[in-house]
Write a protein that holds these residues in place. Structure first.
Motif, PDB file in Angstrom:
ATOM      1  N   VAL A 411       0.765  -0.878   0.193  1.00 34.45           N
ATOM      2  CA  VAL A 411      -0.460  -0.373   0.037  1.00 34.45           C
ATOM      3  C   VAL A 411       0.832   0.973   0.449  1.00 34.45           C
ATOM      4  O   VAL A 411       1.849   1.378   1.058  1.00 34.45           O
ATOM      5  CB  VAL A 411      -0.750   0.132   1.185  1.00 34.45           C
ATOM      6  N   ALA A 412       0.636   2.145  -0.850  1.00 35.04           N
ATOM      7  CA  ALA A 412       1.643   3.368  -1.420  1.00 35.04           C
ATOM      8  C   ALA A 412       0.629   3.990   0.024  1.00 35.04           C
ATOM      9  O   ALA A 412       0.410   4.072   0.325  1.00 35.04           O
ATOM     10  CB  ALA A 412       1.152   3.978  -2.491  1.00 35.04           C
ATOM     11  N   GLU A 413       1.963   4.972   0.316  1.00 35.85           N
ATOM     12  CA  GLU A 413       1.886   5.920   1.512  1.00 35.85           C
ATOM     13  C   GLU A 413       0.823   7.083   1.178  1.00 35.85           C
ATOM     14  O   GLU A 413      -0.158   7.467   2.492  1.00 35.85           O
ATOM     15  CB  GLU A 413       2.955   6.572   1.957  1.00 35.85           C
ATOM     16  N   GLY A 477     -13.315   4.300  -3.055  1.00 40.16           N
ATOM     17  CA  GLY A 477     -11.272   4.020  -2.393  1.00 40.16           C
ATOM     18  C   GLY A 477     -10.421   3.155  -1.122  1.00 40.16           C
ATOM     19  O   GLY A 477      -9.716   3.228  -1.342  1.00 40.16           O
ATOM     20  N   PRO A 478     -11.624   3.064  -0.299  1.00 41.64           N
ATOM     21  CA  PRO A 478     -10.894   1.731   0.943  1.00 41.64           C
ATOM     22  C   PRO A 478     -11.174   0.428  -0.258  1.00 41.64           C
ATOM     23  O   PRO A 478      -9.648  -0.801  -0.033  1.00 41.64           O
ATOM     24  CB  PRO A 478     -11.770   1.103   2.266  1.00 41.64           C
ATOM     25  N   GLY A 485      -3.243  -1.425  -3.793  1.00 39.31           N
ATOM     26  CA  GLY A 485      -2.524  -0.433  -3.085  1.00 39.31           C
ATOM     27  C   GLY A 485      -1.706   0.835  -3.329  1.00 39.31           C
ATOM     28  O   GLY A 485      -1.211   1.804  -3.137  1.00 39.31           O
ATOM     29  N   ARG A 486      -2.939   1.135  -4.777  1.00 39.23           N
ATOM     30  CA  ARG A 486      -3.023   2.800  -5.258  1.00 39.23           C
ATOM     31  C   ARG A 486      -4.243   3.045  -4.600  1.00 39.23           C
ATOM     32  O   ARG A 486      -4.840   3.258  -5.051  1.00 39.23           O
ATOM     33  CB  ARG A 486      -2.841   2.513  -6.824  1.00 39.23           C
ATOM     34  N   THR A 510      -6.699  -8.139   4.048  1.00 39.97           N
ATOM     35  CA  THR A 510      -5.247  -8.168   4.165  1.00 39.97           C
ATOM     36  C   THR A 510      -5.346  -6.512   4.977  1.00 39.97           C
ATOM     37  O   THR A 510      -4.752  -6.411   5.551  1.00 39.97           O
ATOM     38  CB  THR A 510      -4.438  -8.588   2.938  1.00 39.97           C
ATOM     39  N   LEU A 511      -5.601  -6.143   3.798  1.00 39.59           N
ATOM     40  CA  LEU A 511      -5.773  -4.425   4.104  1.00 39.59           C
ATOM     41  C   LEU A 511      -6.479  -4.333   5.676  1.00 39.59           C
ATOM     42  O   LEU A 511      -6.166  -3.310   6.821  1.00 39.59           O
ATOM     43  CB  LEU A 511      -6.533  -3.851   3.636  1.00 39.59           C
ATOM     44  N   ARG A 512      -7.654  -4.759   6.195  1.00 40.98           N
ATOM     45  CA  ARG A 512      -8.340  -4.850   7.460  1.00 40.98           C
ATOM     46  C   ARG A 512      -7.822  -5.217   8.308  1.00 40.98           C
ATOM     47  O   ARG A 512      -8.001  -4.268   9.034  1.00 40.98           O
ATOM     48  CB  ARG A 512      -9.594  -5.370   7.035  1.00 40.98           C
ATOM     49  N   ALA A 513      -7.178  -6.177   8.269  1.00 46.76           N
ATOM     50  CA  ALA A 513      -6.747  -6.331   9.281  1.00 46.76           C
ATOM     51  C   ALA A 513      -5.157  -5.440   9.666  1.00 46.76           C
ATOM     52  O   ALA A 513      -4.850  -5.522  10.519  1.00 46.76           O
ATOM     53  CB  ALA A 513      -5.290  -8.155   9.103  1.00 46.76           C
ATOM     54  N   THR A 514      -5.084  -4.441   9.070  1.00 45.09           N
ATOM     55  CA  THR A 514      -3.409  -3.497   9.655  1.00 45.09           C
ATOM     56  C   THR A 514      -4.227  -2.419   9.911  1.00 45.09           C
ATOM     57  O   THR A 514      -3.461  -1.091  10.204  1.00 45.09           O
ATOM     58  CB  THR A 514      -2.919  -2.883   8.023  1.00 45.09           C
TER      59      THR A 514
END
Length: 515
Positions: A411-413, A477-478, A485-486, A510-514
């Protein structure tokens, strides 16, 4: 192909009603001007049913570079500007490298010496530098002062600044004709030339002698070159006359210029290197289109509107020297970018996919030997991004997320920074909605597959826009960030369809877990 050295062929026996040439020097990366000149030479040759010759002018041994010649071959072929005769394909006038033609020039030099049109000069470089400095100090025109004219070697040896290795200079008469006709510019007059060196101390001819001899022996009917050679044309016409040869027609093209009107150069402009365009992901047909527009007016449609997008064949059909604009064109990269995007959008999907592959391999997105499955997916992704790229190099960032492990999407900053406090709730709702959408592997046996873009969009809009009351930009967006990741990615719902249900859900989790 190796070159043989045949007996000179009379020009009348050479193939083609017109014969044109481009003659680059292998002294580094080929200049974009080589392609520019090749385009106009080749267009006229093809229109007239003539021949286009590639000659390598490699007499400048101090600046010669071994790999440069092959770069000329490769870049011109990449552009589709191919030649009928040349060093690598042979032809009736071989050899086509000047360094292999040294014995050709010597008889012409000896004739000029014998008839009093040339003389030997024994001046050292130091003596010539002092002479020029003194002329500049006195605000006199710079040029050779003829110290060696009429002197024997012994007489000259007794004077300062003597070199053991003389050059040969042409003896320009006071009444030299300075005017000539140009196909583009009409009647031109050039400044009076000085006594130009035509044979260097190392036995190599200078450009001025070699170009006249080679153009004659290769039957060149039209010499098309940059306007910087206008001042040299009277020297060349004089040599033709002294040698009893018929001069070709001349056409002097305008120089390519930067926005500040300076000449485009390889030292200051990366785009002056012809190899740069392929590196940067330009299509060859877009560059050819652009170079044609630089000095030639676009066609017009029935309503009188400019038609700026054209093929080489279109350019050939309407080519006319009288239409060439003599004013130095501005090398506008924004215009080239626009043209490149237009040409990219005009490609068939399999063609564009094939053209993207080398760039994706170069950037490590795909390996050297991709599987059939990877190639099939690439064509699907290419369909999504065809309207979104202006350079082939832009594809890697958009394509890469489709070839990473589902639990390793980076995931980009800037993408993570735009996630709001609602992101976890959005991802949970999206996961639940998409999990309920069947597909060909997880749906009811015998039912039609429904994990397709329209169904996915409907499910997410119902869950996120209607269910959570979010605006679409905030709702999706999410999900976009989880999949690619963009912040910017190919169309979201079509991307989910390509990834498939399992990958889509894994990436959401995967993103949700972060969070």
């Amino acid at each position: 192909m190796s070159e043989q050295t045949p007996a000179p062929t009379p020009a009348a026996d050479l193939p083609g009603p017109v014969r044109l040439r481009v003659a680059p020097s292998p002294t580094g990366d080929p200049h974009v001007g080589t392609a520019y000149m090749s385009l106009f030479n080749l267009a006229f040759a093809r229109q007239q049913g003539g021949r286009f010759i590639l000659r390598i002018e490699d007499t400048d041994r101090a600046r010669f570079r071994e790999d440069s010649e092959q770069q000329v071959f490769d870049t011109l072929r990449w552009l589709g500007l191919t030649w009928d005769e040349g060093p690598d394909v042979g032809g009736p006038c071989a050899p086509y490298r000047q360094s292999e033609r040294l014995t050709t020039y010597r008889p012409y030099v000896e004739r000029l010496l014998a008839e009093g049109h040339a003389y030997r000069c024994w001046c050292t470089p130091e003596r010539l530098a002092e002479m020029r400095a003194e002329q500049q100090r006195l605000k006199q025109p710079t040029g050779y002062d003829r110290m060696c004219l009429g002197r024997t070697e012994e007489e000259r040896r007794a004077l300062p600044g003597f070199s053991e290795h003389p050059v040969v200079r042409m003896l320009v008469p006071d009444d030299v004709e300075l005017g000539f006709e140009d196909l583009i510019r009409g009647h031109l007059t050039a400044p009076r030339p000085d006594d130009q060196v035509i044979l260097k101390a190392d036995g190599f001819p200078t450009y001025h002698l070699a170009v006249v001899v080679d153009d004659h022996e290769m039957g060149i009917t039209h010499v098309v070159r940059g306007e910087e050679w206008i001042s040299s044309t009277p020297k060349h016409v004089l040599l033709y006359r002294w040698l009893g040869l018929e001069p070709p027609a001349f056409a002097h093209m305008p120089l390519l210029r930067n926005e500040n009107k300076s000449k485009i150069s390889k030292r200051k402009n990366p785009e002056a290197r012809l190899t740069w365009f392929e590196e940067e992901g330009y299509l060859p047909e877009a560059l050819v289109n652009f170079l044609g527009l630089l000095a030639y007016p676009p066609a017009q449609d029935a309503e009188g509107n400019d038609v700026e997008v054209f093929s080489f064949a279109d350019f050939v059909d309407r080519f006319d020297w009288r239409e060439v604009n003599p004013v130095g064109p501005i090398f506008d990269l924004k215009k080239l970018d626009w043209l490149n995007g237009v040409h990219i959008r005009g490609l068939d999907l399999p063609d564009l996919t094939a053209r993207l592959l080398p760039y994706l391999q170069r950037d490590g997105v795909l390996g050297a030997d991709p599987s059939l499955g990877e190639l099939a997916r690439l064509e699907q992704v290419t369909a999504l991004i065809q309207t979104r790229i202006a350079h082939l190099t832009e594809a890697s960032d958009l394509v890469a997320p489709f070839y990473v492990a589902d639990d390793a999407v980076e995931v980009a900053e800037d993408a993570r920074a735009q996630l709001t406090d609602d992101a976890a709730r959005v991802l949970d709702a999206a996961y639940a909605a998409l999990e309920a959408v069947p597909d060909e592997h997880g749906g009811v046996l015998g039912s039609e597959a429904t994990f397709r873009a329209p169904e996915l969009e409907a499910a997410l809009r119902a869950a996120l826009v209607d269910g959570l009351g979010l605006k679409p930009r905030l709702a999706f967006g999410p999900v976009r960030t989880a999949l690619s990741g963009r912040r910017v990615s190919p169309p979201l719902f079509e991307s989910m369809e390509i990834l498939g249900k399992a990958s889509t859900l894994t990436r959401l989790a995967t993103l949700r877990a972060t969070l």
